[in-house]
Motif scaffolding. Structure first.
Motif, PDB file in Angstrom:
ATOM      1  N   SER A  33      32.686  60.098  13.854  1.00  0.00           N
ATOM      2  CA  SER A  33      32.889  61.451  14.385  1.00  0.00           C
ATOM      3  C   SER A  33      33.709  61.429  15.659  1.00  0.00           C
ATOM      4  CB  SER A  33      31.542  62.121  14.652  1.00  0.00           C
ATOM      5  OG  SER A  33      30.918  61.570  15.809  1.00  0.00           O
ATOM      6  N   GLY A  34      33.734  60.269  16.348  1.00  0.00           N
ATOM      7  CA  GLY A  34      34.492  60.149  17.585  1.00  0.00           C
ATOM      8  C   GLY A  34      33.785  60.689  18.801  1.00  0.00           C
ATOM      9  N   TYR A  35      32.510  61.094  18.657  1.00  0.00           N
ATOM     10  CA  TYR A  35      31.768  61.661  19.791  1.00  0.00           C
ATOM     11  C   TYR A  35      30.804  60.626  20.348  1.00  0.00           C
ATOM     12  CZ  TYR A  35      28.466  64.491  22.455  1.00  0.00           C
ATOM     13  OH  TYR A  35      27.651  64.989  23.449  1.00  0.00           O
ATOM     14  N   LEU A  36      30.911  60.361  21.675  1.00  0.00           N
ATOM     15  CA  LEU A  36      30.115  59.328  22.334  1.00  0.00           C
ATOM     16  C   LEU A  36      29.462  59.934  23.581  1.00  0.00           C
ATOM     17  CD1 LEU A  36      32.775  56.471  22.114  1.00  0.00           C
ATOM     18  CD2 LEU A  36      30.848  56.866  20.565  1.00  0.00           C
ATOM     19  N   PRO A  37      28.161  60.265  23.507  1.00  0.00           N
ATOM     20  CA  PRO A  37      27.533  60.996  24.606  1.00  0.00           C
ATOM     21  C   PRO A  37      26.824  60.142  25.653  1.00  0.00           C
ATOM     22  CG  PRO A  37      26.104  61.047  22.692  1.00  0.00           C
ATOM     23  CD  PRO A  37      27.321  60.245  22.300  1.00  0.00           C
ATOM     24  N   ASN A  38      26.765  58.818  25.483  1.00  0.00           N
ATOM     25  CA  ASN A  38      25.804  58.044  26.270  1.00  0.00           C
ATOM     26  C   ASN A  38      26.418  56.955  27.144  1.00  0.00           C
ATOM     27  OD1 ASN A  38      23.524  59.390  25.226  1.00  0.00           O
ATOM     28  ND2 ASN A  38      23.654  58.185  23.354  1.00  0.00           N
ATOM     29  N   HIS A  39      27.531  57.232  27.790  1.00  0.00           N
ATOM     30  CA  HIS A  39      28.184  56.167  28.554  1.00  0.00           C
ATOM     31  C   HIS A  39      28.361  56.496  30.033  1.00  0.00           C
ATOM     32  CE1 HIS A  39      29.039  53.688  25.024  1.00  0.00           C
ATOM     33  NE2 HIS A  39      29.231  54.833  24.385  1.00  0.00           N
ATOM     34  N   ASN A  40      27.637  57.487  30.516  1.00  0.00           N
ATOM     35  CA  ASN A  40      27.675  57.850  31.947  1.00  0.00           C
ATOM     36  C   ASN A  40      29.099  58.137  32.423  1.00  0.00           C
ATOM     37  OD1 ASN A  40      24.869  57.596  32.260  1.00  0.00           O
ATOM     38  ND2 ASN A  40      25.028  55.396  32.629  1.00  0.00           N
ATOM     39  N   ILE A  41      29.852  58.801  31.586  1.00  0.00           N
ATOM     40  CA  ILE A  41      31.215  59.202  31.946  1.00  0.00           C
ATOM     41  C   ILE A  41      31.162  60.642  32.448  1.00  0.00           C
ATOM     42  CG2 ILE A  41      33.573  59.500  31.138  1.00  0.00           C
ATOM     43  CD1 ILE A  41      32.714  56.605  31.100  1.00  0.00           C
ATOM     44  N   GLN A  42      31.319  60.834  33.763  1.00  0.00           N
ATOM     45  CA  GLN A  42      31.207  62.154  34.379  1.00  0.00           C
ATOM     46  C   GLN A  42      32.594  62.710  34.695  1.00  0.00           C
ATOM     47  OE1 GLN A  42      28.140  62.740  37.412  1.00  0.00           O
ATOM     48  NE2 GLN A  42      27.589  60.574  37.215  1.00  0.00           N
ATOM     49  N   PRO A  43      32.893  63.937  34.282  1.00  0.00           N
ATOM     50  CA  PRO A  43      34.211  64.505  34.575  1.00  0.00           C
ATOM     51  C   PRO A  43      34.537  64.542  36.065  1.00  0.00           C
ATOM     52  CG  PRO A  43      33.064  65.822  32.934  1.00  0.00           C
ATOM     53  CD  PRO A  43      32.074  64.823  33.427  1.00  0.00           C
ATOM     54  N   ALA A  44      33.536  64.830  36.882  1.00  0.00           N
ATOM     55  CA  ALA A  44      33.803  64.919  38.327  1.00  0.00           C
ATOM     56  C   ALA A  44      34.237  63.572  38.893  1.00  0.00           C
ATOM     57  CB  ALA A  44      32.556  65.420  39.049  1.00  0.00           C
ATOM     58  N   ILE A  45      33.727  62.482  38.338  1.00  0.00           N
ATOM     59  CA  ILE A  45      34.112  61.156  38.823  1.00  0.00           C
ATOM     60  C   ILE A  45      35.451  60.731  38.218  1.00  0.00           C
ATOM     61  CG2 ILE A  45      33.492  58.712  38.765  1.00  0.00           C
ATOM     62  CD1 ILE A  45      30.591  59.552  39.052  1.00  0.00           C
ATOM     63  N   VAL A  46      35.639  60.999  36.912  1.00  0.00           N
ATOM     64  CA  VAL A  46      36.909  60.635  36.269  1.00  0.00           C
ATOM     65  C   VAL A  46      38.080  61.334  36.948  1.00  0.00           C
ATOM     66  CG1 VAL A  46      38.221  60.758  34.115  1.00  0.00           C
ATOM     67  CG2 VAL A  46      35.810  60.117  34.063  1.00  0.00           C
ATOM     68  N   SER A  47      37.872  62.561  37.388  1.00  0.00           N
ATOM     69  CA  SER A  47      38.952  63.323  38.020  1.00  0.00           C
ATOM     70  C   SER A  47      39.087  63.034  39.514  1.00  0.00           C
ATOM     71  CB  SER A  47      38.728  64.816  37.813  1.00  0.00           C
ATOM     72  OG  SER A  47      37.499  65.236  38.405  1.00  0.00           O
ATOM     73  N   SER A  48      38.210  62.186  40.058  1.00  0.00           N
ATOM     74  CA  SER A  48      38.247  61.899  41.495  1.00  0.00           C
ATOM     75  C   SER A  48      39.203  60.752  41.785  1.00  0.00           C
ATOM     76  CB  SER A  48      36.849  61.550  41.991  1.00  0.00           C
ATOM     77  OG  SER A  48      36.465  60.257  41.536  1.00  0.00           O
ATOM     78  N   PRO A  49      39.638  60.621  43.057  1.00  0.00           N
ATOM     79  CA  PRO A  49      40.553  59.517  43.413  1.00  0.00           C
ATOM     80  C   PRO A  49      39.943  58.130  43.233  1.00  0.00           C
ATOM     81  CG  PRO A  49      40.568  61.237  45.102  1.00  0.00           C
ATOM     82  CD  PRO A  49      39.433  61.556  44.180  1.00  0.00           C
ATOM     83  N   SER A  50      38.613  58.047  43.129  1.00  0.00           N
ATOM     84  CA  SER A  50      37.982  56.730  43.016  1.00  0.00           C
ATOM     85  C   SER A  50      38.108  56.129  41.623  1.00  0.00           C
ATOM     86  CB  SER A  50      36.495  56.819  43.390  1.00  0.00           C
ATOM     87  OG  SER A  50      35.768  57.562  42.425  1.00  0.00           O
ATOM     88  N   PHE A  51      38.493  56.933  40.628  1.00  0.00           N
ATOM     89  CA  PHE A  51      38.579  56.438  39.260  1.00  0.00           C
ATOM     90  C   PHE A  51      39.945  55.788  39.045  1.00  0.00           C
ATOM     91  CE2 PHE A  51      39.297  56.669  34.689  1.00  0.00           C
ATOM     92  CZ  PHE A  51      38.075  56.286  34.181  1.00  0.00           C
ATOM     93  N   GLY A  52      39.937  54.566  38.540  1.00  0.00           N
ATOM     94  CA  GLY A  52      41.214  53.893  38.328  1.00  0.00           C
ATOM     95  C   GLY A  52      41.057  52.603  37.553  1.00  0.00           C
ATOM     96  N   ILE A  53      42.108  51.782  37.570  1.00  0.00           N
ATOM     97  CA  ILE A  53      42.088  50.492  36.884  1.00  0.00           C
ATOM     98  C   ILE A  53      41.334  49.496  37.754  1.00  0.00           C
ATOM     99  CG2 ILE A  53      43.516  48.597  36.023  1.00  0.00           C
ATOM    100  CD1 ILE A  53      45.650  50.643  35.328  1.00  0.00           C
ATOM    101  N   LEU A  54      40.250  48.947  37.220  1.00  0.00           N
ATOM    102  CA  LEU A  54      39.416  48.010  37.967  1.00  0.00           C
ATOM    103  C   LEU A  54      39.921  46.587  37.832  1.00  0.00           C
ATOM    104  CD1 LEU A  54      35.847  49.406  37.141  1.00  0.00           C
ATOM    105  CD2 LEU A  54      37.339  49.957  39.078  1.00  0.00           C
ATOM    106  N   TRP A  55      40.339  46.193  36.626  1.00  0.00           N
ATOM    107  CA  TRP A  55      40.879  44.856  36.426  1.00  0.00           C
ATOM    108  C   TRP A  55      41.657  44.807  35.118  1.00  0.00           C
ATOM    109  CZ3 TRP A  55      38.879  43.047  31.888  1.00  0.00           C
ATOM    110  CH2 TRP A  55      37.568  43.409  31.535  1.00  0.00           C
TER     111      TRP A  55
END
Length: 978
Positions: A33-55
């Motif tokens: 189905s492509g729907y994944l609800p359980n990975h602690n992915i928050q829109p407010a954090i994804v859209s914040s400057p802290s979200f990026g390439i870690l490694w």
């Protein structure tokens, strides 16, 4: 709805174990189905400057990943990432840091140079995404190599092995690996598995202790049949079932020559998607084949069918055995075969049955979409058979025209009403929302699209949707692109129908047909620079607060207050303030806690959504400044001074709610329905093109429909309801005439009442047998306002493909051989291949397999004349081809180079073309020559005269030609230097 969705996922049999909630042990979810609800992915954090390439990690030269990463947490250990490459290397790395844990090459990989097909370059080892069984800490996968673990061997010696490895140390489980080659199909023992001729591209599915892998071909080369293979996870049991998608009596008879394309085909590749499963059945989709048992005779999907090409197949896998129990085959499947418009370029997405259903007996929906650009919405419990619909067309829930080919399938989001997504080649990502007709039947309507367009070539991944702990308002749509990289959007379009993009750091182009794998607040993708990329937020948060804070329904003119609950995760010196992005969401800093907080301390403060000064602004024809009821979202940020370092000094919290009108309010979406083009005289022209729109009352009082009118002219701002320029819609039986070729079989009658918060999905059909462009503006008049919706479509003649090769005189030879003649070693000669569209509608390239040999190669194999490319009417596309002759010593024998460029298009009269390309590469010919111009001697230079053959000295000079002439005249002949 959230509880129902999570219960549905938990009811799948192989999910009942101690799997960590943020793990992803297969390609997305088992139903695809492509729907994944359980990975602690928050829109407010994804859209914040802290979200990026870690490694990022990079390994061997030319090591690529077409299998997607998997994420797993072994009991009592840290989360890890498992990857498997085309070089048959498997690796585990720390999910947080990327630090390597273990690595192993299971066997030498199969060489791409042995087959010539350019779809997967260099090495063809592990290409299908593995699956991990958390009950046993075991990873399962298929790997392609050669007999006896040789490093090479050609197609005839290619084999597939099935591996089971301990995820902790990557060692083989007892009884594994298992050789697949030599097994016969249960439904046709004359067909047997030959690993060298097939490709295991789709992801794997694990059902009741059996792993299922599916197989297709390499560019449709060789004598192969698409197969489904089941292998027990128990040691010693081996292959439990093997099912051939083409079988006797109607499939072509088996021939012994593996290089003759007579296997029947019906390969399964699905752009890497896994077989979808919701229990003891799996769903697969096939490509073109050769048998055509149904021919043109309607047939039930429950009847036996031996030629399963261009079908969606529902396979019963009870006890590990594989048997057909239902299928759907498009009514135009023979034409799809001819035009290489594979249905099987995408897999099946089984949608959440707690949301995506009807009240008319349809309890579970499946979606597939392929090269022909049609999205088929199917009843998963009764797929539809062949030609059982009206007028001997498809018996489906709905067909959606996507506008271009789709590779990789559809994704879904079951919250906030239910949405599906797909991305056609070179077009935006499209969004359709679930609705229901007046009889309770499910129907999807287009409600939005992205501003970005996908790459104009194949490789865009399957849409994947996350939410934060299954909460409405937190959905993020993720799309991978071979050129644009990873993109993120709010899962629900805004009021204008736009998918709002979330700005994330660029990844660069990603491998084709990928989708991100998710761990605990992190995601993982592989790019076309051969890197494994991890993205997430590198900082830890100081607080844990309720997010999103959902206000529910709030009526214009009123306000609502909620308490935001927070817990300190670390010692905090002070809460320094709160900011909000939307002025209607209000917080007083005076309500914040004063002084310091210890880890574990809790506090709350009020947040007000103040709509007392807000109201509806929705004049007909207005856009700027419009305020309409509906879901609104924003965020607030809590600022802190922390007592310990390396923690963020801000915490974003999502806010959302539903603005409600206290009067009826008409909503129509989308604002425009574009049907695309219908080809006059084609099989589909008789039934026309179908689409729909949603008519909704998003107010809090009943909405009454007063009337309808249509016009083909522009809407004048001064037009009143029912004013001049509009023709009233008329009805004949169940069919409402909307004008200019547009009709509806289920338009609500004048006087109908739509309850508060209710909606109807209205089907629309466009049909015309006359070439031209059509538009129709429908206006709907109600006591809750007036809305317009624009219908557009066109009728054209079919595309006509013409292929030509450039001659040495720079002219063009139609349907000829590209013969370069003789090419001198060490030089490069270029000619072009041309494909023109001489017809009346855009021409789509449905198959393109360019040559990429060392000395005969397409200059730009991924971008020139590529699959999915559309050629406008009256235009041509070109592809330069080089003979890059390698430098050679003089007087070597000439050698031939030859290959073909395989092409097909959606011109059904064109067929598969294998454009022959050849050249003779010659070296410089020096010294004495034969009459045909070739040198008499292949050796130039001096040699050791031992024992002595010459009885006197000769004045040979400094020229090799003198050496040869003098020795020839002396009768010494030639002799190589030893």
């Amino acid at each position: 709805m959230l509880l129902q969705s999570l219960l549905w996922l938990g009811s799948l049999p192989w999910l009942i174990h101690a799997l960590a909630p943020t793990d992803e042990v297969s390609d997305a979810d088992p139903p695809q189905s492509g729907y994944l609800p359980n990975h602690n992915i928050q829109p407010a954090i994804v859209s914040s400057p802290s979200f990026g390439i870690l490694w990022t990690n990079q390994y061997n030269a030319k090591e690529k990943w077409y299998a997607k990463p998997l994420v797993y947490t072994p009991p009592g250990q840290k989360q890890l990432v498992f990857i498997a490459s085309t070089q048959n290397w498997i690796r585990t790395v720390d999910a947080v840091t990327g630090t390597p844990i273990n690595a192993r090459q299971v066997q030498p990989p199969f060489l791409q140079s042995d087959i010539g097909c350019t779809d997967i370059p260099d090495y063809i080892g592990i290409t299908g995404t593995p699956v991990i069984d958390p009950n046993t800490n075991t990873a399962y996968f298929f790997a392609k190599g050669y007999k006896n673990n040789a490093a090479s061997g050609g197609v005839a010696n290619g084999v597939y092995k099935f591996y089971a490895v301990n995820i902790l140390d990557l060692t083989d489980r007892p009884g594994f690996p298992i050789l697949i080659d030599g097994h016969n199909a249960d439904n046709d023992p004359t067909r047997y598995f030959i690993g060298g001729t097939v490709l295991q591209r789709p992801s794997l599915a694990l059902v009741d202790g059996v792993v299922y892998g599916t197989f297709g071909g390499h560019c449709d080369l060789f004598n192969y049949t698409g197969m489904v293979v089941g292998i027990s996870t128990a040691p010693g049991k081996g292959v439990t079932g093997m099912f051939a998608m083409e079988s006797s009596p109607y499939a072509p008879p088996v021939v012994s020559d593996i290089f003759v394309q007579q296997g029947g085909k019906a390969g399964i590749w699905m752009s890497g998607m896994a077989p979808a499963t919701d229990g003891s059945r799996i769903f697969v989709v096939t490509g073109n084949g050769m048998g055509h048992e149904n021919k043109d005779t309607p047939a039930s999907g429950r009847s036996k069918l031996s030629t399963l090409d261009e079908v969606v197949a529902n396979l019963d896998v009870t006890g590990g055995k594989i048997a057909l129990q239902d299928y759907f085959e498009p009514y135009e499947y023979i034409g799809m075969d001819a035009g290489d418009r594979d249905l099987g370029s995408g897999g099946v997405a089984l949608l959440d049955p707690t949301v995506f259903k009807g009240t008319n007996g349809v309890s579970r929906l499946g979606v597939t979409i392929g090269k022909n650009g049609k999205a088929y919405i199917m009843n998963a419990d009764n797929l539809g058979g062949f030609k059982l619909g009206p007028g001997a067309t498809d018996n489906l829930v709905q067909t959606i025209i996507a506008g271009n080919a789709v590779f990789g399938g559809a994704g879904s989001y079951p919250l906030e009403g239910g949405y599906i997504y797909f991305t056609p080649v070179g077009l935006p990502t499209l969004v359709y929302k679930l609705g229901h007709d007046q009889n309770g039947g499910p129907l999807f309507s287009k409600v939005g699209q992205s501003a970005d367009v996908s790459a104009g070539r194949v490789g865009v991944g399957v849409p994947t949707i996350t939410s934060y702990k299954g909460q409405p308002g937190t959905g993020i749509l993720w799309v991978t692109d071979v050129e644009g990289g990873l993109r993120a959007y709010n899962a629900v379009p805004d009021a204008s129908g736009k998918l709002v993009k979330i700005n994330i750091p660029p990844t660069g182009g990603l491998n084709k047909f990928q989708r991100p794998a998710f761990g605990d607040g992190r995601l993982y993708v592989t790019d076309n620079k051969n890197r494994l990329v991890c993205m997430g937020s590198p900082v830890s948060l100081p607080l844990n607060c309720t997010s999103p804070l959902n206000f529910g329904d709030v009526t214009f003119g009123s306000a609502k207050t909620l308490q935001l609950q927070c817990t300190a995760l670390i010692p905090i010196t002070k809460i320094t303030g709160v900011t909000t992005l939307d002025a209607t969401f209000q917080v007083s800093n005076a309500s914040l806690p004063q002084g310091s907080l210890k880890a574990g301390d809790t506090f709350q403060f009020p947040v007000v959504w103040n709509l007392t000064k807000e109201g509806v602004k929705d004049d007909t024809g207005a856009s700027f400044g419009s305020v309409a009821p509906g879901v609104k979202s924003s965020s607030l940020v809590i600022l802190t001074t922390n007592g310990v370092p390396q923690y963020s000094n801000s915490l974003p919290v999502s806010l959302q709610g539903n603005e409600v009108s206290n009067t009826p309010f008409l909503s129509v979406s989308p604002a425009e329905v574009d049907f695309g083009g219908i080809v006059v005289g084609s099989p589909g022209a008789a039934t026309g093109l179908d689409s729909s729109f949603i008519l909704a009352n998003i107010g809090s009082s009943p909405l009454k429909i007063i009337g309808y009118g249509y016009t083909s002219g522009d809407l004048d701002d001064d037009d009143d309801e029912g004013g001049a320029g509009y023709t009233n819609v008329t009805r004949q039986g169940p069919i409402s005439n909307l004008g200019y070729g547009f009709t509806s079989t289920d338009l609500p009658t004048v006087g109908s009442i739509v309850g508060a918060g209710q909606s109807l999905t209205v089907p629309i059909n466009f049909k015309s047998n006359k070439v031209g462009n059509y538009q129709d503006l429908l206006q709907i008049w109600t006591n809750g306002g007036t809305k317009n919706i624009l219908f557009t479509g066109s009728a054209t003649t079919a595309p006509i493909a013409e292929v030509a090769v450039e001659t040495s005189e720079h002219g063009w030879n139609i349907n000829g051989v590209m013969d370069f003649g003789t090419v001198l070693a060490g030089t490069v000669v270029t000619r072009r291949l041309r494909l023109c569209n001489k017809g009346g509608s855009p021409l789509l390239i449905t198959k393109s397999k360019p040559p990429i040999d060392a000395e005969l190669r397409a200059e730009n194999p991924t971008s020139d004349l590529h699959e999915g490319q559309s050629i406008p009417v009256g235009e041509c596309a070109y592809a330069p081809i080089d003979i890059a002759a390698a430098p050679e010593a003089a007087n070597l024998p000439s050698h031939e180079v030859s290959n073909v460029w395989i092409l097909n298009t959606d011109d059904l009269t064109f067929g598969v073309h294998e454009i022959e390309i050849k050249a003779t590469i010659v070296s410089r010919q020096l010294g004495p020559k034969y009459d045909n111009g070739t040198a008499r001697y292949t050796y130039l230079g001096c040699y050791l005269d031992q024992p002595r053959l010459m009885d006197k000295n000769f004045n040979l000079g400094k020229s090799n030609e003198n050496v040869q002439s003098t020795t020839l005249n002396a009768g010494a002949g030639t002799k190589p230097l030893m």
